[in-house]
Write a protein that holds these residues in place. Structure first.
Motif, PDB file in Angstrom:
ATOM      1  N   PHE A  10     -23.422 -55.954  15.027  1.00  7.89           N
ATOM      2  CA  PHE A  10     -23.992 -57.133  14.340  1.00  7.89           C
ATOM      3  C   PHE A  10     -23.858 -58.118  15.176  1.00  7.89           C
ATOM      4  CE2 PHE A  10     -22.774 -55.082  10.025  1.00  7.89           C
ATOM      5  CZ  PHE A  10     -24.142 -54.943   9.868  1.00  7.89           C
ATOM      6  N   HIS A  11     -22.844 -58.512  16.108  1.00  5.74           N
ATOM      7  CA  HIS A  11     -22.724 -59.387  17.101  1.00  5.74           C
ATOM      8  C   HIS A  11     -23.889 -59.312  17.911  1.00  5.74           C
ATOM      9  CE1 HIS A  11     -20.449 -61.906  19.774  1.00  5.74           C
ATOM     10  NE2 HIS A  11     -19.842 -62.351  18.986  1.00  5.74           N
ATOM     11  N   ALA A  12     -24.091 -57.937  18.449  1.00  2.94           N
ATOM     12  CA  ALA A  12     -25.144 -58.221  19.599  1.00  2.94           C
ATOM     13  C   ALA A  12     -26.615 -58.462  18.946  1.00  2.94           C
ATOM     14  CB  ALA A  12     -25.476 -56.561  19.999  1.00  2.94           C
ATOM     15  N   GLN A  13     -26.847 -58.116  17.555  1.00  2.00           N
ATOM     16  CA  GLN A  13     -27.825 -58.510  16.783  1.00  2.00           C
ATOM     17  C   GLN A  13     -27.991 -60.191  16.829  1.00  2.00           C
ATOM     18  OE1 GLN A  13     -30.134 -56.592  16.233  1.00  2.00           O
ATOM     19  NE2 GLN A  13     -31.476 -57.735  14.617  1.00  2.00           N
ATOM     20  N   LEU A  14     -26.766 -61.009  16.426  1.00  2.00           N
ATOM     21  CA  LEU A  14     -26.495 -62.073  16.444  1.00  2.00           C
ATOM     22  C   LEU A  14     -27.151 -62.972  17.615  1.00  2.00           C
ATOM     23  CD1 LEU A  14     -25.594 -64.785  14.868  1.00  2.00           C
ATOM     24  CD2 LEU A  14     -23.407 -64.284  15.815  1.00  2.00           C
ATOM     25  N   TRP A  15     -26.850 -62.438  18.880  1.00  2.00           N
ATOM     26  CA  TRP A  15     -26.945 -63.041  20.015  1.00  2.00           C
ATOM     27  C   TRP A  15     -28.568 -62.646  20.638  1.00  2.00           C
ATOM     28  CZ3 TRP A  15     -24.942 -67.131  21.345  1.00  2.00           C
ATOM     29  CH2 TRP A  15     -23.709 -67.567  20.636  1.00  2.00           C
ATOM     30  N   TRP A  16     -29.004 -61.425  20.513  1.00  2.00           N
ATOM     31  CA  TRP A  16     -29.944 -60.604  21.327  1.00  2.00           C
ATOM     32  C   TRP A  16     -31.178 -60.476  20.486  1.00  2.00           C
ATOM     33  CZ3 TRP A  16     -25.204 -58.754  23.142  1.00  2.00           C
ATOM     34  CH2 TRP A  16     -24.640 -59.418  24.312  1.00  2.00           C
ATOM     35  N   GLY A  17     -30.917 -60.244  19.170  1.00  2.00           N
ATOM     36  CA  GLY A  17     -32.035 -59.587  18.271  1.00  2.00           C
ATOM     37  C   GLY A  17     -32.985 -60.729  17.819  1.00  2.00           C
ATOM     38  N   ARG A  18     -33.770 -60.187  16.857  1.00  2.00           N
ATOM     39  CA  ARG A  18     -34.600 -61.218  15.974  1.00  2.00           C
ATOM     40  C   ARG A  18     -33.817 -62.045  15.193  1.00  2.00           C
ATOM     41  NH1 ARG A  18     -39.868 -59.254  12.152  1.00  2.00           N
ATOM     42  NH2 ARG A  18     -40.594 -61.459  11.983  1.00  2.00           N
ATOM     43  N   GLY A  19     -34.167 -63.138  15.245  1.00  2.00           N
ATOM     44  CA  GLY A  19     -33.313 -64.205  14.431  1.00  2.00           C
ATOM     45  C   GLY A  19     -32.213 -64.507  15.205  1.00  2.00           C
ATOM     46  N   SER A  20     -31.924 -64.456  16.496  1.00  2.00           N
ATOM     47  CA  SER A  20     -30.740 -64.574  17.211  1.00  2.00           C
ATOM     48  C   SER A  20     -30.606 -66.242  17.307  1.00  2.00           C
ATOM     49  CB  SER A  20     -30.802 -63.993  18.444  1.00  2.00           C
ATOM     50  OG  SER A  20     -31.685 -64.560  19.270  1.00  2.00           O
ATOM     51  N   LEU A  21     -29.685 -66.584  17.333  1.00  2.00           N
ATOM     52  CA  LEU A  21     -29.253 -68.108  17.673  1.00  2.00           C
ATOM     53  C   LEU A  21     -30.043 -68.332  18.818  1.00  2.00           C
ATOM     54  CD1 LEU A  21     -25.360 -67.917  17.280  1.00  2.00           C
ATOM     55  CD2 LEU A  21     -27.046 -68.824  15.462  1.00  2.00           C
ATOM     56  N   PRO A  22     -30.159 -68.007  20.000  1.00  2.00           N
ATOM     57  CA  PRO A  22     -31.367 -68.678  20.871  1.00  2.00           C
ATOM     58  C   PRO A  22     -32.597 -68.904  20.499  1.00  2.00           C
ATOM     59  CG  PRO A  22     -29.741 -67.158  22.140  1.00  2.00           C
ATOM     60  CD  PRO A  22     -29.423 -66.932  20.537  1.00  2.00           C
ATOM     61  N   ASN A  23     -32.999 -67.742  19.907  1.00  2.00           N
ATOM     62  CA  ASN A  23     -34.286 -67.511  19.231  1.00  2.00           C
ATOM     63  C   ASN A  23     -34.696 -68.657  18.040  1.00  2.00           C
ATOM     64  OD1 ASN A  23     -37.052 -66.733  18.725  1.00  2.00           O
ATOM     65  ND2 ASN A  23     -36.387 -64.975  17.439  1.00  2.00           N
ATOM     66  N   LEU A  28     -37.257 -71.959  18.286  1.00  2.00           N
ATOM     67  CA  LEU A  28     -38.222 -71.953  17.289  1.00  2.00           C
ATOM     68  C   LEU A  28     -38.159 -73.467  16.590  1.00  2.00           C
ATOM     69  CD1 LEU A  28     -38.178 -68.447  15.436  1.00  2.00           C
ATOM     70  CD2 LEU A  28     -39.964 -69.412  16.902  1.00  2.00           C
ATOM     71  N   THR A  29     -36.901 -73.810  16.451  1.00  2.00           N
ATOM     72  CA  THR A  29     -36.580 -75.359  15.811  1.00  2.00           C
ATOM     73  C   THR A  29     -37.156 -76.313  16.659  1.00  2.00           C
ATOM     74  OG1 THR A  29     -34.560 -74.516  14.880  1.00  2.00           O
ATOM     75  CG2 THR A  29     -34.812 -76.920  14.943  1.00  2.00           C
ATOM     76  N   GLN A  30     -37.032 -76.080  18.078  1.00  2.00           N
ATOM     77  CA  GLN A  30     -37.526 -76.891  19.107  1.00  2.00           C
ATOM     78  C   GLN A  30     -39.245 -76.932  19.100  1.00  2.00           C
ATOM     79  OE1 GLN A  30     -36.917 -75.995  23.149  1.00  2.00           O
ATOM     80  NE2 GLN A  30     -37.056 -77.931  23.689  1.00  2.00           N
ATOM     81  N   GLN A  31     -39.684 -75.834  18.835  1.00  2.00           N
ATOM     82  CA  GLN A  31     -41.218 -75.453  18.832  1.00  2.00           C
ATOM     83  C   GLN A  31     -41.586 -76.307  17.445  1.00  2.00           C
ATOM     84  OE1 GLN A  31     -42.219 -71.614  19.163  1.00  2.00           O
ATOM     85  NE2 GLN A  31     -41.844 -71.233  21.351  1.00  2.00           N
ATOM     86  N   LEU A  32     -40.965 -75.944  16.379  1.00  2.00           N
ATOM     87  CA  LEU A  32     -41.276 -76.640  15.174  1.00  2.00           C
ATOM     88  C   LEU A  32     -41.289 -78.325  15.375  1.00  2.00           C
ATOM     89  CD1 LEU A  32     -41.950 -76.534  12.057  1.00  2.00           C
ATOM     90  CD2 LEU A  32     -39.555 -76.455  11.874  1.00  2.00           C
ATOM     91  N   ASN A  33     -40.304 -78.882  15.994  1.00  2.00           N
ATOM     92  CA  ASN A  33     -40.074 -80.420  16.209  1.00  2.00           C
ATOM     93  C   ASN A  33     -41.281 -81.000  17.029  1.00  2.00           C
ATOM     94  OD1 ASN A  33     -37.737 -80.367  14.669  1.00  2.00           O
ATOM     95  ND2 ASN A  33     -36.381 -80.400  16.315  1.00  2.00           N
ATOM     96  N   ALA A  34     -41.667 -80.219  18.022  1.00  2.00           N
ATOM     97  CA  ALA A  34     -42.902 -80.575  18.913  1.00  2.00           C
ATOM     98  C   ALA A  34     -43.923 -80.281  17.969  1.00  2.00           C
ATOM     99  CB  ALA A  34     -42.792 -79.632  19.996  1.00  2.00           C
ATOM    100  N   GLN A  35     -44.365 -79.447  17.311  1.00  2.00           N
ATOM    101  CA  GLN A  35     -45.318 -79.360  16.335  1.00  2.00           C
ATOM    102  C   GLN A  35     -45.247 -80.477  15.296  1.00  2.00           C
ATOM    103  OE1 GLN A  35     -47.926 -77.129  17.045  1.00  2.00           O
ATOM    104  NE2 GLN A  35     -49.012 -78.380  15.663  1.00  2.00           N
ATOM    105  N   LYS A  36     -44.333 -80.686  14.885  1.00  2.00           N
ATOM    106  CA  LYS A  36     -44.416 -81.881  13.737  1.00  2.00           C
ATOM    107  C   LYS A  36     -44.738 -83.123  14.500  1.00  2.00           C
ATOM    108  CE  LYS A  36     -40.984 -80.146  10.624  1.00  2.00           C
ATOM    109  NZ  LYS A  36     -39.678 -80.345   9.769  1.00  2.00           N
TER     110      LYS A  36
END
Length: 99
Positions: free
Chosen positions: A17-30, A34-42
């Motif tokens: 679960f910890h590995a999924q949190l950092w490297w998996g789909r939906g990880s914190l860096p991901n 995505l939040t940064q891309q969303l703000n740029a698109q807005k």
């Protein structure tokens, strides 16, 4: 041996679960990316909306009357009506300052 299996399974699940949190789909860096891309698109969408609103106002003005057409022709194309005199004012150069 049975007493060691349960903690080993729990630790393994925790690591997964910890590995999924950092490297998996939906990880914190991901999610941050995505939040940064969303703000740029807005921001791009907001700029496009302003341009669309300006064009819509221009279309509305063109549909309502000929004043806008005449103004555009005068400003962009240099239109002069018959019996009109075109006068252009030029500013005099600024006087040189003495030292």
């Amino acid at each position: 041996m049975g007493q060691r299996v349960v903690p080993a399974i729990l630790i393994t699940l925790l690591v997964i679960f910890h590995a999924q949190l950092w490297w998996g789909r939906g990880s914190l860096p991901n999610v941050a990316q995505l939040t940064q891309q969303l703000n740029a698109q807005k921001e791009l969408n907001q700029q496009a909306q302003l341009a669309n609103d300006q064009l819509a106002a221009e279309v509305r003005d063109l549909q309502e009357g000929l004043e806008m057409v005449e103004e555009k022709a005068r400003m962009e194309l240099g239109m002069v009506k018959p019996n009109e005199i075109f006068v252009q004012f030029a500013r005099a150069p600024a006087p040189a300052k003495a030292r």
